[in-house]
Design an enzyme around this catalytic site. Structure first.
Site, PDB file in Angstrom:
ATOM      1  N   HIS A 223       0.813  -1.225   0.000  1.00  0.00           N
ATOM      2  CA  HIS A 223       0.000   0.000   0.000  1.00  0.00           C
ATOM      3  C   HIS A 223       0.846   1.274   0.000  1.00  0.00           C
ATOM      4  CE1 HIS A 223      -3.698  -2.158   0.426  1.00  0.00           C
ATOM      5  NE2 HIS A 223      -3.457  -2.576   1.654  1.00  0.00           N
ATOM      6  N   ASP A 260      -3.064 -10.604  -2.122  1.00  0.00           N
ATOM      7  CA  ASP A 260      -3.599 -10.044  -0.877  1.00  0.00           C
ATOM      8  C   ASP A 260      -5.072  -9.681  -1.098  1.00  0.00           C
ATOM      9  OD1 ASP A 260      -2.300  -8.549   1.804  1.00  0.00           O
ATOM     10  OD2 ASP A 260      -4.121  -7.584   1.057  1.00  0.00           O
ATOM     11  N   HIS A 262      -6.553  -7.088  -0.251  1.00  0.00           N
ATOM     12  CA  HIS A 262      -6.648  -5.664  -0.561  1.00  0.00           C
ATOM     13  C   HIS A 262      -5.797  -5.336  -1.778  1.00  0.00           C
ATOM     14  CE1 HIS A 262      -7.230  -5.935   3.927  1.00  0.00           C
ATOM     15  NE2 HIS A 262      -8.377  -5.395   3.531  1.00  0.00           N
ATOM     16  N   ASP A 347      -4.640 -12.442   4.079  1.00  0.00           N
ATOM     17  CA  ASP A 347      -5.850 -11.907   4.691  1.00  0.00           C
ATOM     18  C   ASP A 347      -7.111 -12.189   3.877  1.00  0.00           C
ATOM     19  OD1 ASP A 347      -4.791 -10.269   2.758  1.00  0.00           O
ATOM     20  OD2 ASP A 347      -4.819  -8.439   3.953  1.00  0.00           O
TER      21      ASP A 347
END
Length: 444
Positions: A223, A260, A262, A347
């Site tokens: 990120h 991931d 996200h 995740d």
């Protein structure tokens, strides 16, 4: 700065020469994780030149060489690289921690404990599994290939405030925090990824099946945008390694696979106009940070080298098997990478508290096994995984352990960890529609 060279018969631990590599764990002059020592090491590295911040201007494919023509050394002797199946580094960033925060310093130790319990460490596997412990922090020049100098120097200066206050937030209103050790430990984690790139590349010159690398590191990185931190992430570890692979080893074409839950917006932003880095992300539709829409495919000369596949909530093993077979594999086969790097976020697991997909331990085993085979077919086996998310310690640690088993071509133990009762029916129609749409958009 060159990595420490270890003669095959003279490993060093704390300045003492040992006659044997006990348990085949690789030791060098190992720096303790203290702010002062890591800060000093990083500064020496930068002031003495560090690694070149410029890439070679021309590449003729995968040359696997130093940018200036000199061979780039691995910290491991060839005799160990030939036998190894897995290389890993652990950088737990124990000083970078906030109580009750999901991205805590318990994450990497939980993984290491699981690897030991399931007998996947050098102690149990001998020369098959090697842990590299003598890696250096990334230099500031390494990081500056991805992040702005303003951000890097600003973060370093913020450490004095963190020293006074104990903990600070460095993302405005966002969730990313820092302690007095964050800058140094983030450089160390980025350095772990660089070390594994060096070692995997060196091993690929020795045989057809080099070991896979896994950087068990935090804070995560995908990120972090070029201008600053975001979403628990400080430096873009995988982005730094991608540029390093290009600049130091002449590996022109880099594929980054991000599974991931996200979207890896920071990695995406760093390479959005780059035709030589293919960024492919599968992530939950509508999840943090709200980026990663399917129609974002890159720009300028990089148009077509960004592929986003948002998956509807509830997607699980079926969706990822379809995504791999119909999107990930054909994209890689067409791009023909010189190395594959993986943002391995765990995740998306059904038990993870921060999202709504329902991957299982078996899903991650499948992904690791399939990506390993893809690397063997396309880029001489050169492949390094980088830990990103994963906030349920049990599902995180068991899934990483099963990833190791996939690397070793051993059967999955997912049945011991996954309870089918926790799963519900996947939205198969919406999954098929998303896959068909992205295939059409990218002419797959």
């Amino acid at each position: 700065m060159e990595l420490l060279r270890i003669p095959p018969s003279l490993p060093i631990l704390g300045g003492t020469v040992f006659p044997l590599l006990r348990q085949y764990r690789v030791y060098g002059t190992h720096h303790s994780l203290t702010w002062s020592s890591l800060q000093t090491t990083g500064r020496k590295q930068n002031l003495n030149g560090g690694r070149s911040a410029q890439c070679a201007t021309s590449h003729g494919g995968a040359s696997v060489s130093h940018a200036n023509g000199a061979p780039k050394d691995s910290p491991l002797p060839d005799s160990l690289l030939r036998d190894a199946r897995i290389l890993y580094c652990a950088s737990p960033a124990m000083g970078h921690n906030k109580e009750a925060h999901p991205e805590s310093n318990k994450r990497v130790p939980a993984i290491v404990d699981a690897l030991e319990k399931l007998e996947l460490t050098p102690k149990h596997r001998g020369s098959q599994v090697l842990e590299i412990q003598n890696f250096y922090p990334a230099s500031l020049d390494d990081v500056a290939r991805v992040h702005s100098r303003t951000y890097i120097t600003g973060l370093e200066k913020a450490m004095s405030k963190a020293l006074d206050e104990g903990l600070i937030f460095i993302e405005g209103t966002g969730p990313t925090y820092a302690t007095q050790t964050t800058f140094a430990e983030s450089l160390l984690s980025a350095g772990a990824g660089i070390t594994l790139v060096d070692s995997v590349v060196a091993a690929s010159k020795l045989g057809l099946s080099p070991p896979l690398g896994f950087a068990l590191i935090r804070p995560p990185g995908h990120h972090a945008v070029p201008e600053g931190p975001m979403g628990f992430c400080v430096f873009g570890n995988i982005a730094v390694a991608a540029r390093y692979a290009q600049c130091q080893h002449g590996l022109k074409r880099v594929m980054i696979i991000d599974f991931d839950v996200h979207h890896g917006n920071g990695t995406c932003d760093a390479f959005y106009d780059d035709p030589d880095i293919f960024f492919l992300s599968t992530h939950q539709l509508g999840s943090y940070p709200g980026t990663g829409k399917m129609n974002l495919i890159g720009q300028g000369s990089g148009e077509g080298t960004t592929l986003n596949l948002p998956l509807p909530g509830g997607s699980g093993d079926y969706s990822m098997r379809c995504a791999f077979d119909e999107v990930i594999a054909p994209s890689a086969q067409r791009f023909k990478p010189d190395i594959i790097l993986v943002s391995a976020g765990y995740d998306a697991h059904a038990l993870d508290p921060l999202a709504g997909l329902q991957f299982t331990t078996g899903t991650f085993y499948m992904l690791a096994s399939s990506i390993k085979q893809l690397a063997r077919e396309l880029c001489s086996g050169r492949c390094v995984f980088f830990l990103e998310g994963g906030y349920n310690l049990q599902s995180l640690s068991s899934s990483v352990a099963d990833t190791f088993r996939a690397f070793l071509d051993e059967p999955s133990l997912a049945a011991q960890f996954d309870d089918p009762a926790m799963l519900y029916e996947e939205p198969t129609r919406r999954i098929k529609e998303a896959i068909e749409k992205v295939r059409h958009l990218h002419s797959l």
